[in-house]
Design an enzyme around this catalytic site. Structure first.
Site, PDB file in Angstrom:
ATOM      1  N   HIS A 242      -3.146   1.139 -11.430  1.00 64.23           N
ATOM      2  CA  HIS A 242      -2.586   1.766 -10.235  1.00 64.23           C
ATOM      3  C   HIS A 242      -2.571   3.277 -10.408  1.00 64.23           C
ATOM      4  CE1 HIS A 242      -0.619   2.296  -6.555  1.00 64.23           C
ATOM      5  NE2 HIS A 242       0.462   1.544  -6.699  1.00 64.23           N
ATOM      6  N   TYR A 247       2.385   7.557  -7.583  1.00 62.60           N
ATOM      7  CA  TYR A 247       2.949   7.096  -8.840  1.00 62.60           C
ATOM      8  C   TYR A 247       2.336   7.901  -9.989  1.00 62.60           C
ATOM      9  CZ  TYR A 247       4.853   3.551  -5.799  1.00 62.60           C
ATOM     10  OH  TYR A 247       5.524   2.934  -4.772  1.00 62.60           O
ATOM     11  N   ARG A 435      -0.159  -6.644   4.338  1.00 64.07           N
ATOM     12  CA  ARG A 435       0.840  -7.014   5.345  1.00 64.07           C
ATOM     13  C   ARG A 435       0.413  -8.186   6.225  1.00 64.07           C
ATOM     14  NH1 ARG A 435       1.571  -1.056   7.353  1.00 64.07           N
ATOM     15  NH2 ARG A 435      -0.301  -0.852   6.079  1.00 64.07           N
TER      16      ARG A 435
END
Length: 469
Positions: A242, A247, A435
């Site tokens: 990631h 992040y 989603r």
């Protein structure tokens, strides 16, 4: 009765689950199809693994693991129920959400981790079930950096400031299982908190980070490799690093959040150094047959802001430059997202239309020009059958641009992508969907039905298949 007519179980599991007659989400054998099989439903081999179709379940934070005690960070039956259902209903690969390689690398105290061998058995249970349904299991290894030690979003959503504004984020203090004194990043100090708010501002939702030392960065790289080794022991098929959404890795990549003066800051080479070291460390400890994916934010969406103009930012050109390095490092697929690194970004990544798909197509085209072998994944508001089909289909961009939906945002982006790909190449090689799976766990089966393709359903659901079009 022939042996294949019996209800056989999946071998290698300590419990019974039926082995499907045909892997769900793949073309049904001997079925009369309406035309050729869309690329979306053809297999794709990456290293030693083969996806049964090109639809992947993207990592989705669920904030559903224990925050304390012996099972801290370990996956639970909740993850089998949710992730397992996507696999049951035909997804090609199911990613387990962002998983901390260090305890302080979790987004929240209730996020999963893989910093301890004690977390392997629970991960194996989830991975085994995903694979028993014919899908591949993947895990996204992550470190939240300065966005760590926050509460689950529904906690924030239930709170308001004195002025009545709903809070976007709430800091997780020690009493909530958080680690306010051990939130880390490339830079340190209150001015480097993600929302750049004062600590005593009632709307402040993020802790001030402390700057990582070079020695700590070296340890972090090794922790990433150790987590990858644990993933292999748990039977995971694919590892994704990631490097997106603000992040830790993204924080190092972007000059907006990295103003270090040592070997991990400054030049493009220095800002990408931690990512390169992590890739090399993981590739060195996982099997050659195991694919390694990388998710990045292809742009900060900060180019036109005052801060972006002053400090510089991570943009599409930076992503193309990075992408060209990845095949030589052993990365197999680049998962192209965007944003998340700064609150002043011009576009909300949760409402980004199809800009990311266009960027994915641009990166793919640039790699093709230099004959570099790197698969590209498109992600972001992929909700419709034709949309998913056209992203991975040869000439799909041209089809979308010329279709009946010429006045939609999708078609506008498709027309732009035609210019990039000359209308011939696919925009990407796989689609990653999040989603829409939460809304419709059977989305793969519905997409096939809407495209007029007869695909296999799970044995247990054969009696309720969609009617033939």
């Amino acid at each position: 009765m022939a042996p294949q007519d019996y209800n056989n179980g999946v071998p290698g599991l300590p419990y019974f689950t039926p082995k499907h007659i045909t892997s769900p989400g793949t073309p049904a054998p001997n079925a009369q199809q309406n035309g050729s099989t869309p690329t979306l439903f053809t297999p794709l081999t990456i290293r030693g693994t083969t996806l049964r179709n090109r639809i992947l379940v993207a990592p989705m934070c669920q904030y559903s693991t224990a925050s304390e005690g012996p099972t801290t960070g370990a996956l639970t039956d909740y993850h089998i129920a949710t992730l397992g259902h996507y696999a049951l209903k035909g997804a090609g690969l199911v990613f387990i959400e962002a998983t901390g390689v260090q305890a302080n690398g979790r987004i929240s105290p209730n996020c999963p981790g893989l910093w301890s061998d004690s977390q392997i058995p629970a991960l194996r249970r989830v991975s085994d079930f995903i694979k028993s349904q014919g899908a591949q299991s993947g895990i996204q290894l992550a470190h939240a950096g300065r966005k760590a030690s926050t509460c689950a979003p529904w906690i924030a959503g239930a709170q308001k400031t004195a002025g009545g504004t709903r809070k976007v984020s709430v800091k997780a203090d020690v009493d909530a299982g958080g680690w306010p004194s051990n939130v880390v990043g490339p830079m340190g100090g209150q001015e480097w908190a993600w929302d750049e708010k004062a600590a005593d501002d009632e709307s402040s939702g993020y802790w001030a980070p402390r700057a990582l030392s070079e020695e700590e960065i070296g340890g972090l790289v090794q922790d990433w490799a150790a987590a990858a080794q644990r993933a292999v022991k748990a039977g995971i098929d694919v590892i994704e690093i990631h490097g997106a959404h603000g992040y830790l890795i993204h924080q190092f990549l972007s000059p907006v959040t990295n103003q270090r003066t040592d070997k991990y800051g400054g030049s493009f080479e220095n800002r990408t150094r931690i990512l390169v070291e992590i890739i090399k460390a993981i590739r060195a400890v996982v099997p050659d047959s195991m694919p390694v994916y990388l998710r990045i934010s292809s742009t900060d969406w900060m180019e036109e802001t005052e801060k972006g103009k002053k400090l510089g930012s991570w943009d599409v050109e930076s992503s193309i430059r990075l992408a060209k390095l990845l095949p030589g490092l052993g990365v197999d697929l680049l998962d192209v997202s965007s944003g998340g690194n700064h609150p002043e970004q011009r576009i909300n990544m949760f409402d980004s239309k199809d800009y990311q798909i266009k960027i994915a197509a641009q990166i793919r085209a640039e790699l093709k020009k230099e004959n570099l072998g790197l698969f590209i994944g498109a992600v972001g508001l992929i909700t419709e059958a034709e949309q998913a089909r056209d992203i991975v289909e040869e000439g799909g961009a041209a089809d979308a641009a010329a279709s009946q939906i010429s006045d939609t945002e999708l078609a506008k982006e498709a027309r732009a992508a035609v210019k990039v790909t000359e209308g011939k190449e696919p925009l990407a090689d796989v689609v990653l969907v999040a989603r829409q799976f939460m809304r419709e766990p059977e989305w793969v089966l519905r997409v096939a039905w809407q495209l007029g393709l007869d695909v296999a359903w799970p044995n247990q659901f054969l009696r309720v298949r969609f009617p033939k079009l």
